[in-house]
Design a protein around this motif. Structure first.
Motif, short mmCIF file in Angstrom:
data_model
loop_
_atom_site.label_atom_id
_atom_site.label_comp_id
_atom_site.label_asym_id
_atom_site.label_seq_id
_atom_site.Cartn_x
_atom_site.Cartn_y
_atom_site.Cartn_z
N ARG A 1 0.81 -1.21 0.00
CA ARG A 1 0.00 0.00 0.00
C ARG A 1 0.85 1.25 0.00
N SER A 2 0.21 2.33 -0.49
CA SER A 2 0.74 3.66 -0.22
C SER A 2 -0.24 4.31 0.73
N PHE A 3 0.25 5.24 1.52
CA PHE A 3 -0.60 5.89 2.51
C PHE A 3 -1.04 7.25 1.98
N SER B 1 4.32 7.81 3.43
CA SER B 1 4.98 7.07 4.51
C SER B 1 6.22 6.39 3.96
N ILE B 2 7.37 7.02 4.24
CA ILE B 2 8.65 6.50 3.77
C ILE B 2 9.65 6.60 4.92
N TYR B 3 10.85 6.06 4.71
CA TYR B 3 11.91 6.21 5.72
C TYR B 3 12.68 7.48 5.42
N ARG B 4 12.32 8.55 6.10
CA ARG B 4 12.84 9.87 5.75
C ARG B 4 14.34 10.01 6.00
N ASP C 1 18.08 3.20 -0.19
CA ASP C 1 17.88 2.42 1.04
C ASP C 1 16.41 2.04 1.21
N LEU D 1 15.16 -1.78 1.35
CA LEU D 1 14.49 -2.36 2.52
C LEU D 1 13.24 -3.13 2.09
N ALA D 2 12.55 -2.58 1.12
CA ALA D 2 11.35 -3.29 0.63
C ALA D 2 11.74 -4.61 -0.03
N GLU E 1 7.40 6.04 -2.71
CA GLU E 1 6.51 5.13 -1.98
C GLU E 1 5.95 4.07 -2.91
N MET F 1 8.62 1.53 -3.58
CA MET F 1 8.75 0.58 -2.46
C MET F 1 7.66 -0.46 -2.52
N THR G 1 8.01 -4.94 -3.54
CA THR G 1 7.59 -6.15 -2.82
C THR G 1 6.89 -7.11 -3.76
#
Ligand SMILES: Nc1ncnc2c1ncn2[C@@H]1O[C@H](COP(=O)(O)OP(=O)(O)O)[C@@H](O)[C@H]1O
Ligand SMILES: [Mg+2]
Lengths: 313, 249
Positions: B84-86, B90-93, B99, B103-104, B158, B161, B165
């Motif tokens: 999903r996207s929010f 919502s990401i790792y700022r 990165d 991570l995904a 986002e 990411m 997956t």
């Protein structure tokens, strides 16, 4: 450029610490060997806390528990005549890991303030346990008659030999935490700190990784506890006092969270300041407290952020 | 019935007295882009969050690829193929764009109890991550800190990411909200390029985007789906026009 500065920083640090005993030996100031050995033991404790606090965002206010468990493991085994370090130290580390696993399992699902309170509460329980067991000295603590024995390989009663052992173990711990923080495991830990909802949405369950990190941190701090018991040749419930937990936390924050050098820098500055102020006035805590608070407010990156080469990446 | 990837029945969620989702029946076919439209506060985000596993429904069931996934939490659903996207990005700022995507990838590359090798020098994570960044047009920004990306770039990140997956179902909560025309055009082009290859649920306010991208549209009003159909049918539906589109035209 950056990598260059880092290399110089670490080389200077290692050289300065390695050369300290001969230099102060010449100056006939053995006190400094004791002081810096203590600093390095606390640097191990702080580095272990940095793994969960700095990289994991888990603000544990009970990390001194593992200093106590590690210390009492050495003290109690020695009390019963088992002086082998080959036995004592693995027990110190293993018992700390087990207790951390249990405390972590209960506390990690709680968030923010609750996590802080639960970790504090558990450590207070252990502290009162230490006070209540008269056999091991209760409130007053207990002297350790014989320091840990390592088949004659090293004599921990020799201040310089034990200094170098602590030095090697400290750099070993700092390097271990450094590697873990950059591994897949560490990336999961740091990502969950950065944005837990995002982590869950891409398929990570942070709980088991956090619990594992919490256990590793407990184990490493248990080692620091075993070293501290040998350093003082004395164990007391004060190892686990909440102010001790606070001190370790301050070392991490003052040194710079989530940095490799931070815990050592924080331990060095805090303990040296404490010692200087204590020699100067009885009321050193009144002066140190506000200084710490100011330093946390004004250097958000900690000491590692302002000393060239001390920062990461 | 068997080409249905997602089958939602009677999904309900209340916040106190407020019925944010009220007995929602909803299907997504394999390969379909199914848009969900509705006024603010209709319950769209609440609906998406129940699909992703971030919120637990009070009632109802969610079947995914023939399996009941209702009891599963977000990480387990991500493993099953939800991404999903929010609505609020919502990401790792604190991490770089690369990165973030790595991570995904890592989240779907077995367990992460690996403590020694530096993850940033693993080609198995970095190489595919780079490809997904290229895929959304962020290749040149790989080493930029996610916090320093523009709003539009962050939304693209986002999506990258989520795609990394390899989801079977992509949930997009207002992917073009708050974007300038150029940025939003880029996002629509990106989504259009995914269309058909990637099954999607698209929550969106931008009607041009919805009508150009969606195979089917469901209209959500006060927690209920009042109509589902092809874009042309939805445009023609008078109830929908009154309840919702009327505000626009
Ligand atoms: N966590 C929550 N607690 C209480 N009310 C909520 C919560 N989340 C959403 N709501 C309410 O539920 C309704 C639907 O919200 P939402 O699903 O965000 O709508 P939409 O995405 O369609 O704008 C709104 O009235 C909103 O205020
Ligand atoms: Mg919404």
């Amino acid at each position: 450029m950056r990598a260059h500065a880092q290399l110089i920083f670490w080389a200077v640090l290692v050289a300065a610490l390695a050369l300290l005993p001969p230099v102060v030996g010449v100056l006939h100031e053995p006190f400094y060997v004791e002081l810096v050995r203590r600093v390095m033991i606390f640097a191990i404790a702080a580095a272990s806390l940095n793994l969960i606090l700095g990289y994991g965002g888990l603000v544990s206010f009970g990390h001194a528990a593992y200093l106590g468990i590690g210390g009492y493991a050495v003290g109690i085994l020695s009390f019963y005549g088992m002086n082998s370090g080959w036995l004592q130290w693995p027990v110190a580390i293993g018992a700390s890991a087990l207790v951390a696993l249990a405390i972590g399992a209960v506390s990690i699902r709680a968030s923010g303030m609750y996590f802080i309170m639960i970790t504090l509460a558990f450590t207070q329980m252990l502290y009162y346990l230490g006070i209540s067991i008269e056999e091991f000295g209760g409130d007053d603590g207990m002297r350790i008659k014989t320091r840990s024995q390592f088949s004659g390989l090293i004599d921990l009663a020799d201040p310089v030999a034990s200094y170098y052992l602590v030095l090697v173990l400290m750099f070993g711990t700092i390097y271990l935490v450094h590697r873990i923080a950059r591994s897949r495991f560490g990336m999961v830990l740091r990502a969950a700190k950065s944005n837990e909802a995002r982590s869950r949405a891409i398929g990570f369950s942070p709980y088991s990784y956090r619990l594992c990190a919490f256990t590793i941190a407990g184990a490493l701090c248990g080692l620091a506890g075993a070293l501290l018991a040998n350093h003082t040749a004395y164990i007391t419930p004060d190892f686990m006092h909440w102010t001790r937990s606070g001190e370790i936390m301050f070392m991490v924050i003052l040194g710079g969270v989530a940095s490799s050098a931070g815990p050592l820098l924080g331990a060095l500055v805090l303990l040296v300041f404490e010692t200087l102020l204590a020699g100067w006035t009885e009321h050193w805590q009144v002066i140190l407290g506000p200084l710490l608070v100011l330093s946390v407010i004004f250097f958000r990156t900690g000491l590692a952020g302002i000393i060239p080469g001390a920062g990461d990446e | 019935m068997n080409d249905m990837l997602l089958e939602v029945r009677g999904l309900s969620k209340s916040f106190g007295a407020l019925r944010a989702c009220d007995g929602i029946d909803f299907d997504v076919r394999e390969g379909e882009t199914h848009a969900v439209i509705g006024p603010n506060g209709a319950g769209k985000t609440t609906f998406i969050s129940q699909l992703s596993g971030d919120l637990r429904p009070d009632q109802g069931s969610i079947r995914f690829a023939g399996q009941d996934v209702t009891p599963l939490r977000a990480p387990a659903r991500a493993k099953k193929g939800f991404a999903r996207s929010f609505q609020i990005t919502s990401i790792y700022r604190e991490f770089t764009a690369l990165d973030n995507v790595a991570l995904a990838i890592q989240a779907h590359a077995g367990h992460s109890f690996r403590f020694w090798k530096p993850a940033r020098s693993e080609p198995a994570l970095r190489d595919p991550a780079r490809q997904y960044l290229d895929g959304v047009g962020l290749g040149e920004r790989a080493n930029a800190l996610a916090a320093n990306l523009s709003h539009g770039e962050q939304r693209q990140l986002e999506v990258a990411m989520a795609l990394a997956t390899k989801p079977r179902l992509l949930l997009l909560d207002e992917p073009v909200a708050g974007m300038g025309t150029e940025e939003s055009q880029r996002m629509v082009t990106l989504l259009d390029s995914l269309k058909g290859r990637q099954t999607m649920i698209l929550v969106e306010h931008d009607m041009d985007a919805v009508f150009s991208l969606a195979d089917r549209i469901s209209v959500l009003v006060y927690g209920r789906i009042i109509a589902t159909g092809a874009p042309l049918d939805i445009r023609a539906n008078t109830e929908v026009r009154q309840a919702y589109l009327g505000e626009d035209s």
